[in-house]
Design an enzyme around this catalytic site. Structure first.
Site, PDB file in Angstrom:
ATOM      1  N   SER A 216     -25.364  29.182   7.634  1.00  0.00           N
ATOM      2  CA  SER A 216     -25.507  28.048   6.958  1.00  0.00           C
ATOM      3  C   SER A 216     -27.243  27.493   6.621  1.00  0.00           C
ATOM      4  CB  SER A 216     -24.810  26.800   7.928  1.00  0.00           C
ATOM      5  OG  SER A 216     -26.065  26.123   8.381  1.00  0.00           O
ATOM      6  N   LYS A 217     -27.336  26.800   5.697  1.00  0.00           N
ATOM      7  CA  LYS A 217     -28.709  26.528   5.417  1.00  0.00           C
ATOM      8  C   LYS A 217     -29.280  25.575   6.585  1.00  0.00           C
ATOM      9  CE  LYS A 217     -28.268  26.724   0.547  1.00  0.00           C
ATOM     10  NZ  LYS A 217     -28.217  26.358  -0.584  1.00  0.00           N
ATOM     11  N   ARG A 218     -28.640  25.167   7.435  1.00  0.00           N
ATOM     12  CA  ARG A 218     -29.189  24.349   8.599  1.00  0.00           C
ATOM     13  C   ARG A 218     -29.472  25.248   9.674  1.00  0.00           C
ATOM     14  NH1 ARG A 218     -25.586  21.410   5.820  1.00  0.00           N
ATOM     15  NH2 ARG A 218     -23.897  22.258   6.764  1.00  0.00           N
TER      16      ARG A 218
END
Ligand code: GLU
Length: 448
Positions: A216-218
């Site tokens: 995930s981009k996070r």
């Protein structure tokens, strides 16, 4: 056979992410392998999510990775324009055709003359396609509601625009992320409504992190954006190689492959059906292999950028060249040179208990005094001369192997392990090395 044409169709909603880069790279490989065309189209119809600079950044980092394309918004081409917002009239025209044929209908907004256009989903039809990655996939039309082709602001939805564009741009093969699988039957309905040929579709699996969770981009544990890899000193050729292995395997043992080799070997039937694991260690390893293959002078220039960024003054170009040679085998990314430099050259010289004990165990005082004398007589403090002095010290004191090398290393670097000692000492410089040896002798005698 029709000429293969593939496209990468990013939405300019952010910077080039590892997942987008993979879609772009496989799409590129597919086209190149079959001597086809690779097209870039910007899907900017989700107006609120577009970010300033998103398109430029995507193109910039695709270029950095080594992808080239035949048609794009900035290059133009015979099927332009290549930004969807510049093609609104086309979508309107085709939506009108569907309205006329009764295959779509208007849906008015309450108290307004504005309307959206919905596609009339055929009843009881099965949509089946042979996915390049997954084999046959089947969907029933009863699972799909009548869906919007054009919103009431005149902007098409993704599923409509993508079909009009892929058809008009003569795209033959579509590779994209698995999140688009359920969009595919909707797109097939539009192709059929117009009587157009349907391209071949392939849906690549997700990329997962080491805990097998979708990247995930996070996720702070993995660098996510291609720009950040450039900034850390990953080489584009290594990134290209690494990304090509995310969900594809060349088949043989060797995984370090050049762009041309990968293009040649690329085989869509070897795209993996299971999630691609983002293995950071493997990336570091691949990048280190490419660093080793770099010319020393080129690596030196790259390293310079990182020292400048860290505000570290380097004595001169030749010193830096030697430093780079010394650490070339130990770097997983070019920026790591700063860390390696700080660890080896910049820390306060000191010895711990363990190191002092080793010196004692090897009875090193005589070796150190001899080495000090030989070094202080040197006019040219080069690694070759230093190497000779090490050997000479061994002869004079009748020592060799570990006792000799370990004693001299500890006394001059304060470490028990490290890269080539003669070169390390040349880089440290004569005065510093002699001071360290003197200090070591004092410490050993308990004089401090
Ligand atoms: N704009 C879409 C995306 O970024 C492209 C999907 C497709 O390739 O059809 O996911």
């Amino acid at each position: 056979m029709k000429k293969v044409r593939t496209r990468y169709a990013p939405s300019p909603t952010g910077f080039l992410h590892i997942g987008n880069a993979r879609s772009a790279l496989f799409t590129y490989l597919y086209a190149k392998h079959y001597n086809g065309d690779f097209v870039i189209r910007i899907e900017d119809t989700d107006v609120l999510r577009n970010v300033e600079g998103g398109e430029e950044s995507q193109l910039k980092y695709l270029t950095w990775l080594g992808l080239e394309w035949q048609e794009s918004p900035d290059k133009g081409g015979p099927f332009g324009p290549y930004r969807q917002l510049e093609r609104l009239e086309l979508y309107q025209k085709y939506a009108n055709i569907l309205l006329e044929k009764g295959l779509a209908y208007k849906e008015y907004r309450e108290d307004s003359d504005k309307f959206a256009i919905r596609f009339r989903v055929p009843e009881n039809k099965t949509y089946e396609f042979d996915d390049i990655v997954r084999g046959t996939l089947r969907f029933e039309s009863k699972e799909v509601e009548d869906w919007i082709l054009m919103k009431d602001n005149g902007i098409p939805t993704y599923n409509f625009a993508v079909v009009i564009d892929d058809h008009l741009m003569e795209i033959t093969d579509v590779l994209r992320g698995e999140e688009h699988i359920t969009n595919t039957p909707k797109q097939m309905m539009v192709y059929e409504a117009f009587g157009w040929d349907i391209p071949r579709f392939g849906h690549m699996t997700i990329i997962v992190n080491e805990e097998r969770k979708k990247l995930s981009k996070r996720d702070k544990n993995v660098i996510q954006f291609i720009q950040e890899y450039e900034e850390a000193g990953y080489l584009p050729e290594a990134m290209f190689n690494f990304i090509s292995l995310l969900g594809w395997s060349p088949g043989g043992e060797e995984e370090i492959l050049s762009k041309d080799e990968i293009i040649k070997l690329f085989d869509p039937s070897k795209l993996s059906k299971s999630p691609a694991m983002f293995d950071k260690v493997k990336l570091g390893y691949i990048n280190s292999r490419y660093i080793k293959m770099l010319d020393d002078n080129i690596l030196k220039d790259k390293a310079k950028v990182f020292f400048d960024k860290a505000n570290i003054q380097i004595k001169d170009d030749n010193w830096l060249l030697n430093l780079v040679k010394l650490f070339k085998d130990r770097m997983s990314y070019v920026g790591e040179i700063v860390e390696l430099y700080n660890n080896f050259f910049h820390h306060e010289f000191s010895l711990n208990e363990e190191e002092l004990n080793v010196l004692k165990e090897f009875n090193s005082e005589e070796m150190l005094l001899t080495f000090e004398k030989l070094l202080s007589d040197l006019n040219d403090f080069t690694h070759d001369a230093i190497n000779d002095a090490i050997k000479e010290t061994g002869k004079i004191t009748n020592t060799k192997g570990k006792p000799l090398f370990m004693s001299l290393r500890i006394a001059t670097t304060g470490d028990m392990h490290g890269p080539s000692l003669p070169m390390t000492l040349e880089l440290l410089g004569k005065d510093e090395v002699l001071n360290r040896i003197k200090l070591t002798i004092k410490l050993q005698r308990g004089g401090l």
